[in-house]
Write an enzyme that holds these catalytic residues in place. Structure first.
Site, PDB file in Angstrom:
ATOM      1  CG  PHE A   6      69.739  73.650 134.225  1.00 16.69           C
ATOM      2  CD1 PHE A   6      71.039  73.166 133.414  1.00 16.69           C
ATOM      3  CD2 PHE A   6      69.760  74.104 135.415  1.00 16.69           C
ATOM      4  CE1 PHE A   6      72.176  72.874 134.474  1.00 16.69           C
ATOM      5  CE2 PHE A   6      70.660  73.782 136.330  1.00 16.69           C
ATOM      6  CZ  PHE A   6      72.090  73.015 135.842  1.00 16.69           C
TER       7      PHE A   6
ATOM      8  CB  VAL B  61      67.637  64.912 130.131  1.00 17.89           C
ATOM      9  CG1 VAL B  61      68.686  64.589 129.237  1.00 17.89           C
ATOM     10  CG2 VAL B  61      66.722  64.038 130.439  1.00 17.89           C
TER      11      VAL B  61
ATOM     12  CE  LYS C 207      61.786  60.967 124.919  1.00 17.26           C
ATOM     13  NZ  LYS C 207      62.013  60.503 125.953  1.00 17.26           N
TER      14      LYS C 207
ATOM     15  CD  GLU D  53      72.020  55.873 120.641  1.00 16.32           C
ATOM     16  OE1 GLU D  53      72.563  55.581 119.673  1.00 16.32           O
ATOM     17  OE2 GLU D  53      71.273  54.997 120.973  1.00 16.32           O
TER      18      GLU D  53
ATOM     19  CD  GLU E   6      56.883  63.128 133.395  1.00 17.50           C
ATOM     20  OE1 GLU E   6      56.778  64.336 134.072  1.00 17.50           O
ATOM     21  OE2 GLU E   6      57.767  62.550 133.068  1.00 17.50           O
TER      22      GLU E   6
ATOM     23  CG  ASP F  32      57.403  57.961 126.444  1.00 18.54           C
ATOM     24  OD1 ASP F  32      58.349  58.829 126.151  1.00 18.54           O
ATOM     25  OD2 ASP F  32      58.164  56.804 126.938  1.00 18.54           O
TER      26      ASP F  32
ATOM     27  CE  LYS G 216      60.862  56.788 125.029  1.00 20.70           C
ATOM     28  NZ  LYS G 216      60.605  56.116 126.458  1.00 20.70           N
TER      29      LYS G 216
ATOM     30  N   GLY H 194      65.667  58.430 133.071  1.00 29.06           N
ATOM     31  CA  GLY H 194      66.842  58.646 134.297  1.00 29.06           C
ATOM     32  C   GLY H 194      67.672  59.801 133.969  1.00 29.06           C
TER      33      GLY H 194
HETATM   34  N1  HSE Z   1      58.664  58.564 131.120  1.00 23.98           N
HETATM   35  C1  HSE Z   1      59.169  57.830 130.091  1.00 23.98           C
HETATM   36  C2  HSE Z   1      59.355  56.449 130.747  1.00 23.98           C
HETATM   37  C3  HSE Z   1      60.718  58.279 130.163  1.00 23.98           C
HETATM   38  O1  HSE Z   1      58.660  56.223 131.801  1.00 23.98           O
HETATM   39  O2  HSE Z   1      59.795  55.572 130.231  1.00 23.98           O
HETATM   40  C4  HSE Z   1      60.932  59.323 129.209  1.00 23.98           C
HETATM   41  O3  HSE Z   1      60.663  58.558 127.835  1.00 23.98           O
END
Ligand code: HSE
Length: 412
Positions: free
Chosen positions: A8, A11, A100, A124, A185, A196, A200, A298
């Protein structure tokens, strides 16, 4: 139909809120009589929350409840998420995730279990937040052979680079601002060092080319070492520096997959993607270039993608969608040093003419760049395209050149 939400946080709470905000149309689009969140799993307490009566702390309640057919995983991290998702799929429940890291590491295995159990594993929201990209690749572009994907897949780094380019903020200043605004972060490693974006592009590559790409096989470089002098040289060359995640199919069956800062020419569609926005450029053999653009992170944009998957899973209960990829053989990802690219180089030297002559002899002609306020002994140039390893060897062996920065030039 009942669903459960695990995690929770930003997202997960957005998912629960969206399911009730647009409840009637979501039920209708799901082709169900009802669609309710029955449980929300989190180790934290939320006594004043509107969903307080749904909060649980024991995962087994979800696993063992036959009324739960779809589970949303928005916990993040891999250890618990992997264990829980695997158990849920094996128990015959569909799972929707925004995670991801989970998909990039274990996607092949989890999709295989979903296939065996005739349920769905959908993600998605794992790439590009609210930007529709997984379904467009697997459905709308299905008639194409995809040759290449290039994307700006991380909003935090794109924000930082934009501030460096447009406001001449240093990397540290721009990172501090990104943290203040809640984009980065507290520990910005996953964003800033490219992990990250790597996760992706692994997912996009697997979907586009049909084989799993494991993150550890991808040459991943971040933006920590970019200096304002590099930004100025990029401008004098005719472009901007962007963190580009790239996957390209090779004729021999391998793929080139990298995440790295690259010089991007002003005329490229990715050059004007600024701030926290993401964009994914796909080259299909029938469509040509297609670009997807929007907010890559977001609460509500990401919840939008998650809930769309919930609707899709509700419409396909006990009917696995034809969606997945194969495992990859060793060396599926090609050695990045063999890929052809041009390189930008910045360094220092006491004898520019001698260095340029040495470079001409070793790697061919280079285009020398200039910037205002450069120290007398600074040198910057862009090479012609060639195998990266060969260019690097030639540059390293150029006598009298002290290399401080090397950035690849994007072919976009
Ligand atoms: N922290 C990532 C970004 C968002 O800045 O795009 C989640 O993947």
């Amino acid at each position: 139909m009942y669903v459960a939400v695990m995690g929770f946080g930003t997202v997960g709470s957005g998912v629960a809120e969206l399911i009730y905000k647009n409840h009637d149309s979501i039920v209708k689009k799901s082709m169900q009589d009802s669609l309710e969140v029955k449980y929300i799993l989190d180790i934290r307490d939320f006594p004043d929350n509107q969903f307080a009566d749904k909060m649980i702390k024991d995962f087994n309640i979800i696993l063992n409840d036959p009324e739960i057919e779809i589970v949303v995983e928005t916990m993040g991290g891999v250890t618990f998420a992997y264990d829980f998702v695997k158990k849920l799929l094996l128990a015959g429940k569909s799972v929707v995730t925004s995670n991801k890291e989970l998909v990039a590491k274990h996607g092949f295995e989890l999709l295989t279990i979903a296939e065996e159990k005739n349920v769905n594993f959908l993600f998605e929201a794992s790439v590009g937040g609210g930007i529709p990209i997984i379904r467009p690749i697997t459905q709308c572009l299905a008639a194409n052979e995809i040759d290449e994907i290039a994307g700006i897949l991380n909003g935090t780094t794109n924000y930082i680079l934009t501030k460096m380019i447009t406001e001449k903020q240093s990397f540290d200043e721009a990172l501090a601002k990104a943290q203040e605004l809640g984009y980065a972060e507290k520990d910005p490693t996953a964003d800033v060092d490219g992990h990250d974006a790597c996760r992706k592009i692994c997912i996009l590559s697997a979907l586009s080319f049909g084989k799993h790409v494991y993150p550890e096989s991808v040459q991943t470089e971040g933006i920590r070492n970019i200096k304002l002098s590099d930004v100025a040289y990029a401008a004098s060359w005719g472009g901007v520096i962007k963190l580009i995640a790239n996957a390209k199919k090779l004729d021999n069956g391998q793929v080139n997959v990298t995440v790295a800062p690259r010089f991007v020419p002003y005329h490229s569609q990715l050059a004007s993607v600024d701030d926290v926005f993401n964009a994914v450029l796909i080259k299909g053999d029938a469509t040509g270039e297609v670009v997807f653009y929007g907010k890559g992170a977001g609460k509500m944009p990401t919840a939008s993608a998650v809930v769309a998957d919930v609707i899709d899973a509700a419409k396909h209960t006990k009917k696995k969608k034809n969606f997945g990829w194969a495992d990859a053989e060793e060396n599926y990802v090609a050695d990045y040093l063999a890929a052809e690219t041009a390189l930008y180089v910045r360094g220092t030297t006491d004898n520019k003419d001698a260095v340029i002559k040495a470079l001409n002899d070793k790697i061919g002609a280079v285009r020398v760049l200039t910037r205002d306020g450069a120290p007398e002994n600074e040198i910057a140039f862009v090479t012609n395209p060639d195998a990266e390893g060969k260019l690097r060897n030639g540059i390293e062996s150029a006598e009298g050149l002290n290399v401080e920065s090397i950035i690849r030039v994007a072919d976009l």
